[in-house]
Write a protein that holds these residues in place. Sequence first.
Motif, PDB file in Angstrom:
ATOM      1  N   TYR A 142       0.832  -1.208   0.000  1.00  0.00           N
ATOM      2  CA  TYR A 142       0.000   0.000   0.000  1.00  0.00           C
ATOM      3  C   TYR A 142       0.865   1.256   0.000  1.00  0.00           C
ATOM      4  N   LEU A 143       1.903   1.277   0.831  1.00  0.00           N
ATOM      5  CA  LEU A 143       2.751   2.464   0.963  1.00  0.00           C
ATOM      6  C   LEU A 143       3.621   2.705  -0.260  1.00  0.00           C
ATOM      7  N   THR A 144       3.833   1.680  -1.090  1.00  0.00           N
ATOM      8  CA  THR A 144       4.650   1.844  -2.293  1.00  0.00           C
ATOM      9  C   THR A 144       3.798   1.858  -3.563  1.00  0.00           C
ATOM     10  N   ASP A 145       2.485   2.081  -3.403  1.00  0.00           N
ATOM     11  CA  ASP A 145       1.560   2.112  -4.540  1.00  0.00           C
ATOM     12  C   ASP A 145       1.552   0.795  -5.311  1.00  0.00           C
ATOM     13  N   GLY A 146       1.677  -0.311  -4.598  1.00  0.00           N
ATOM     14  CA  GLY A 146       1.625  -1.615  -5.240  1.00  0.00           C
ATOM     15  C   GLY A 146       0.218  -1.977  -5.682  1.00  0.00           C
ATOM     16  N   ASP A 147       0.132  -2.898  -6.606  1.00  0.00           N
ATOM     17  CA  ASP A 147      -1.154  -3.405  -7.083  1.00  0.00           C
ATOM     18  C   ASP A 147      -1.707  -4.353  -6.008  1.00  0.00           C
ATOM     19  N   PRO A 148      -2.781  -3.979  -5.298  1.00  0.00           N
ATOM     20  CA  PRO A 148      -3.252  -4.818  -4.174  1.00  0.00           C
ATOM     21  C   PRO A 148      -3.717  -6.195  -4.611  1.00  0.00           C
ATOM     22  N   ASN A 149      -4.323  -6.296  -5.798  1.00  0.00           N
ATOM     23  CA  ASN A 149      -4.791  -7.598  -6.268  1.00  0.00           C
ATOM     24  C   ASN A 149      -3.620  -8.522  -6.604  1.00  0.00           C
ATOM     25  N   TYR A 150      -2.592  -7.957  -7.229  1.00  0.00           N
ATOM     26  CA  TYR A 150      -1.430  -8.773  -7.567  1.00  0.00           C
ATOM     27  C   TYR A 150      -0.679  -9.179  -6.297  1.00  0.00           C
ATOM     28  N   THR A 151      -0.614  -8.267  -5.334  1.00  0.00           N
ATOM     29  CA  THR A 151       0.030  -8.588  -4.049  1.00  0.00           C
ATOM     30  C   THR A 151      -0.691  -9.740  -3.373  1.00  0.00           C
TER      31      THR A 151
END
Length: 343
Positions: A142-151
């Motif tokens: 979340y803090l690095t603007d990651g793709d939540p679905n892919y995570t």
Amino acid sequence: MNQEKKRIGFFEKYLTLWVALCIAGGIAIGRFAGDSIQFLSKMELFHVNIPVAVLIWLMIYPMMLQIDFSSLKKVGKRPKGLILTLVVNWLIKPFTMAFFAWIFFSKLYSAFINPDMAGEYIAGAILLGAAPCTAMVFVWSYLTDGDPNYTLVQVSVNDLIILVAFVPIVGLLLGITNVHIPYNTLIASILIFVVIPLAAGYTTNKRLIRRKGEEWFKTVFLPRFKPVSIVALLSTLVLLFAFQGTNITHNPLIILLVAIPLIIQTYFIFFITWFGGRRLKLPHTVCAPAAMIGASNFFELAVAVAISLFGLQSPAALVTVVGVLVEVPVMLSLVRLANRWKY
């Protein structure tokens, strides 16, 4: 959402402070209570300490509630990011952790730690290295603007692999470092701390979402478990350090000595994953979470297994708890680095 508006939760942000307070509180209890708390260390079933098992189960179950194995249908989409995660977590990280632990505890620290103790310190580091992160990585993503679905896909696949790969990898590395382990205890630990909470969390997730809806599950039900998980974590740390007090007071530098190889390993794995992802031309939203998963640890599992195999007062258990102590400040520094290098 702009990165400036993103904030880590209050508890997660100050986790290092809470751990430090638990260290102080646990050591104080151990010094003043003395032998009166020893009965807790003897409450075992199949070499698994019951009080610690209950507390750690209360930590692990809430995080397993978040796992959605239906996300595995998306495994075929953008497979390079998932392959990178799996290669780093299972073919690189456990072995580099074992190597750094061997160099420091057996060689560089030989003047401070005798060979028998060094073996257990190495074992604790191996347990950390063989357990990739499953919960806090959602915060780092979340803090690095990651793709939540892919995570979610990356974490779900890792959880499945833990079921089959953790025991043989730990057994192999501990065998190489000449640490004897009872495999029945190791397998029992995986059943108690991974299989059962994973099955319970998955079942709860599906039933409640079907009955109440996904919005209610995420905004009402999950937040109710957060205080339970926090109290269980802090209580476990106090209990551990109540039994570790003698070791620490006799060797007050031990926490610093343990922290050094763990920190080096964390940065080393982050850089391998980050630059590997860049070479594979992964988007930042996939590369950053992959690097965070590799760098961080499933410390709840590592703590539980270390206690089951070596005991509450063991150097191995101490190493896994120091892993909790250093994780948040180190990972926050890597979040800043990933955001600075955003592409």
